[in-house]
Enzyme design. Structure first.
Site, mmCIF file in Angstrom:
data_model
loop_
_atom_site.group_PDB
_atom_site.id
_atom_site.type_symbol
_atom_site.label_atom_id
_atom_site.label_comp_id
_atom_site.label_asym_id
_atom_site.label_seq_id
_atom_site.Cartn_x
_atom_site.Cartn_y
_atom_site.Cartn_z
ATOM 1 N N ASP A 46 1.139 -0.800 -0.125
ATOM 2 C CA ASP A 46 -0.015 0.032 -0.337
ATOM 3 C C ASP A 46 0.952 1.347 0.254
ATOM 4 O O ASP A 46 0.461 2.294 -0.162
ATOM 5 C CB ASP A 46 -1.296 -0.018 1.328
ATOM 6 N N GLU A 184 9.453 -3.799 10.743
ATOM 7 C CA GLU A 184 9.926 -2.680 9.917
ATOM 8 C C GLU A 184 10.017 -1.350 11.714
ATOM 9 O O GLU A 184 9.627 -0.939 12.530
ATOM 10 C CB GLU A 184 8.794 -1.935 9.368
HETATM 11 O O1 KIV Z 1 3.761 -1.310 1.835
HETATM 12 C C1 KIV Z 1 4.335 -1.451 1.798
HETATM 13 O O2 KIV Z 1 5.496 -1.049 0.568
HETATM 14 C C2 KIV Z 1 5.487 -2.103 3.207
HETATM 15 C C3 KIV Z 1 6.205 -2.552 2.776
HETATM 16 C C4 KIV Z 1 6.867 -1.435 3.162
HETATM 17 C C5 KIV Z 1 7.515 -3.376 4.131
HETATM 18 O O3 KIV Z 1 4.457 -2.339 3.610
#
Ligand code: KIV
Length: 276
Positions: A46, A184
């Protein structure tokens, strides 16, 4: 490289201590290139709300956006596991809605798994989705959908209580049946402890060297997103400059009539031309 990377491949990789490689992608052409390069898994994140749509958070992204981008990516992928991200509010209102929305990413988006943010608080939802035979990837630490609770995009787990809570979150997700957990923006040593405590692979983004795999946003590693580059990103290309130069050259060529040349044109039969 010929065989499909699956959720089982995730656990085999952890057992064999082979690092798992992941990147995000949002469209067919990029997915095809990344998949052809041999990446293990592609997340349709997202984060597209920021790098594709130009918002300053991921909160505006809807289920329809995610289904659309998942389907585009899936059409370009032969080898990698495609993971569809569940957007804000698609799994918070009720478990039933969460299962139905996860199902849309599989049925319409052709993803092989889904990802959602949250730890202990989401364990029941994860269980219900897994019960519907949909593999789930967890995501804890800096969960961008919680930006308004965190008061910004900040490193998580630096205080003792928060570090303990993150360990409990990871264990709760494992118990609930996730096949993998994204960590993260957490301190490297905390990520190491979590990685050692859980049997499922951890995929780090800003979580240091000891995770079982790594993920980054494709626009960040290619230098194609100029708003902000986090400390944990390594840039492998500088597409912003490359594209600016290429477009500048194209503009010059058109203005100076260097482009198009004869070889870029279509010819027509002389006799037909006279009749026109
Ligand atoms: O939305 C995304 O790209 C993510 C990653 C950065 C883990 O959740």
């Amino acid at each position: 490289m010929n065989s499909k990377f699956t959720t089982q491949s995730f656990s085999k990789a952890k057992q064999k201590e082979e690092k798992i490689t992941m990147l995000t992608a949002y469209d067919y052409s990029m997915a095809q290139i990344i998949d052809g390069s041999g990446i293990d898994a592609i997340l349709v994140g997202d984060s597209l709300g920021m790098v594709m749509q130009g918002h300053d958070s991921t909160l505006e992204v809807t289920m329809d956006h995610m289904v659309y981008h998942c389907a585009c990516v899936s059409r370009g992928v032969k080898h990698a596991l495609v993971v569809g991200d569940m957007p804000f509010l698609s799994y918070h209102v009720s478990t039933e809605e969460a299962v139905r929305n996860a199902g849309r990413l599989i049925q319409e988006g052709k993803a092989g798994a889904v990802k959602l943010e949250g730890g202990k608080n989401m364990a029941g939802t994860v269980k219900a989705i897994v019960n519907a035979q949909i593999p789930v990837m967890g995501h804890i630490g800096l969960t961008p959908q919680s930006v308004n609770i965190f008061g910004g995009f900040k490193v998580q787990g630096k205080q003792e209580a928060k570090a303990r809570a993150l360990i409990e979150d990871a264990l709760a997700l494992e118990e609930a049946g996730v096949f993998s957990i994204v960590l993260e923006a957490v301190p490297e040593e905390l990520a190491r402890i979590i990685t050692e405590k859980v049997s499922v692979p951890t995929i780090g983004i800003g979580a240091g060297r000891y995770c079982d795999g790594q993920i980054l946003v494709i626009n960040d590693i290619l230098g194609a997103y100029s708003e902000f580059t986090p400390k944990f990103v390594k840039q492998y290309a500088h597409l912003n400059a490359t594209i600016t130069d290429a477009v500048g050259e194209y503009i010059q060529d058109v203005k100076s009539q260097k482009f198009p040349e004869k070889k870029h044109t279509y010819a027509m039969d002389e006799s037909l031309l006279k009749k026109v």
